[in-house]
Design a protein around this motif. Sequence first.
Motif, PDB file in Angstrom:
ATOM      1  N   LYS A  53       0.835  -1.210   0.000  1.00  0.00           N
ATOM      2  CA  LYS A  53       0.000   0.000   0.000  1.00  0.00           C
ATOM      3  C   LYS A  53       0.866   1.255   0.000  1.00  0.00           C
ATOM      4  O   LYS A  53       0.580   2.219  -0.711  1.00  0.00           O
ATOM      5  CB  LYS A  53      -0.930   0.009   1.214  1.00  0.00           C
ATOM      6  CG  LYS A  53      -2.072  -0.953   1.119  1.00  0.00           C
ATOM      7  CD  LYS A  53      -2.908  -0.912   2.387  1.00  0.00           C
ATOM      8  CE  LYS A  53      -3.910  -2.049   2.405  1.00  0.00           C
ATOM      9  NZ  LYS A  53      -4.624  -2.128   3.682  1.00  0.00           N
ATOM     10  N   GLU A  54       1.913   1.248   0.812  1.00  0.00           N
ATOM     11  CA  GLU A  54       2.801   2.409   0.886  1.00  0.00           C
ATOM     12  C   GLU A  54       3.541   2.618  -0.435  1.00  0.00           C
ATOM     13  O   GLU A  54       3.703   3.744  -0.902  1.00  0.00           O
ATOM     14  CB  GLU A  54       3.794   2.211   2.038  1.00  0.00           C
ATOM     15  CG  GLU A  54       4.487   3.459   2.471  1.00  0.00           C
ATOM     16  CD  GLU A  54       3.559   4.508   3.068  1.00  0.00           C
ATOM     17  OE1 GLU A  54       3.917   5.695   2.954  1.00  0.00           O
ATOM     18  OE2 GLU A  54       2.498   4.182   3.630  1.00  0.00           O
ATOM     19  N   GLU A 105       2.475   1.760  -3.376  1.00  0.00           N
ATOM     20  CA  GLU A 105       1.525   2.172  -4.415  1.00  0.00           C
ATOM     21  C   GLU A 105       1.223   3.664  -4.381  1.00  0.00           C
ATOM     22  O   GLU A 105       0.726   4.216  -5.348  1.00  0.00           O
ATOM     23  CB  GLU A 105       0.226   1.381  -4.288  1.00  0.00           C
ATOM     24  CG  GLU A 105       0.373  -0.052  -4.751  1.00  0.00           C
ATOM     25  CD  GLU A 105      -0.874  -0.888  -4.506  1.00  0.00           C
ATOM     26  OE1 GLU A 105      -1.699  -0.509  -3.631  1.00  0.00           O
ATOM     27  OE2 GLU A 105      -1.009  -1.918  -5.170  1.00  0.00           O
ATOM     28  N   LYS A 106       1.543   4.336  -3.280  1.00  0.00           N
ATOM     29  CA  LYS A 106       1.275   5.770  -3.172  1.00  0.00           C
ATOM     30  C   LYS A 106       2.137   6.594  -4.124  1.00  0.00           C
ATOM     31  O   LYS A 106       1.806   7.721  -4.438  1.00  0.00           O
ATOM     32  CB  LYS A 106       1.503   6.251  -1.735  1.00  0.00           C
ATOM     33  CG  LYS A 106       0.466   5.757  -0.759  1.00  0.00           C
ATOM     34  CD  LYS A 106       0.747   6.281   0.626  1.00  0.00           C
ATOM     35  CE  LYS A 106      -0.262   5.769   1.624  1.00  0.00           C
ATOM     36  NZ  LYS A 106       0.053   6.231   2.994  1.00  0.00           N
ATOM     37  N   SER A 107       3.241   6.039  -4.555  1.00  0.00           N
ATOM     38  CA  SER A 107       4.128   6.781  -5.444  1.00  0.00           C
ATOM     39  C   SER A 107       4.601   5.892  -6.578  1.00  0.00           C
ATOM     40  O   SER A 107       5.027   4.772  -6.372  1.00  0.00           O
ATOM     41  CB  SER A 107       5.343   7.299  -4.671  1.00  0.00           C
ATOM     42  OG  SER A 107       6.256   7.873  -5.554  1.00  0.00           O
TER      43      SER A 107
END
Length: 176
Positions: free
Chosen positions: A73-74, A76-78
């Motif tokens: 998830k982290e 996928e943020k960037s």
Amino acid sequence: MNTNWCVMRTIPGKEAEAAALMEMKISRKLWDFLRILRKQQLFRTKGMYLLSKKEMFPGYIFVHTESPKELKKELEKSRQFPQLVGSREIDIVPVEPKDLKFLEDVCGENLAHDMKLSTVQVDGEGQVKSAAGALEPYLNHITRQRLRHRYVTARVSLFNRQEDVLFGIRVEGDPR
């Protein structure tokens, strides 16, 4: 054996940049170890062999995590971060226990070391007859040998397929 290793894909040649970015931006609470697996290899220049290091799996970074879903998830943020290998059906691809065994055999516990050169003995016909080091268990699986270039490839069952893995070698009698 701890099997919480996952693989992340990035642009080949940009592994170090991706790893540095992850170390700076992603909380260490989400991962324990981050590795770019390397192997030692000799190359010849002006009649001398020099030791070099090359990526074992260009474009891939190995990460140990207890929280793979949160890490994903982290990431996928960037879009600038390396992507976890997988498809829509599989969120992440963990390193399988048999693959981890090979990686630990050649890179040590926690994948912390480069794959070292194997010392080989050659028979009178120029064929590798014995080996000490990472190559030893795969001696009967050699698919190609380039003694002058100080490497052999051996067929290894890895990542759900048969891979020709390059092993750097030192011929018995070479200077240390």
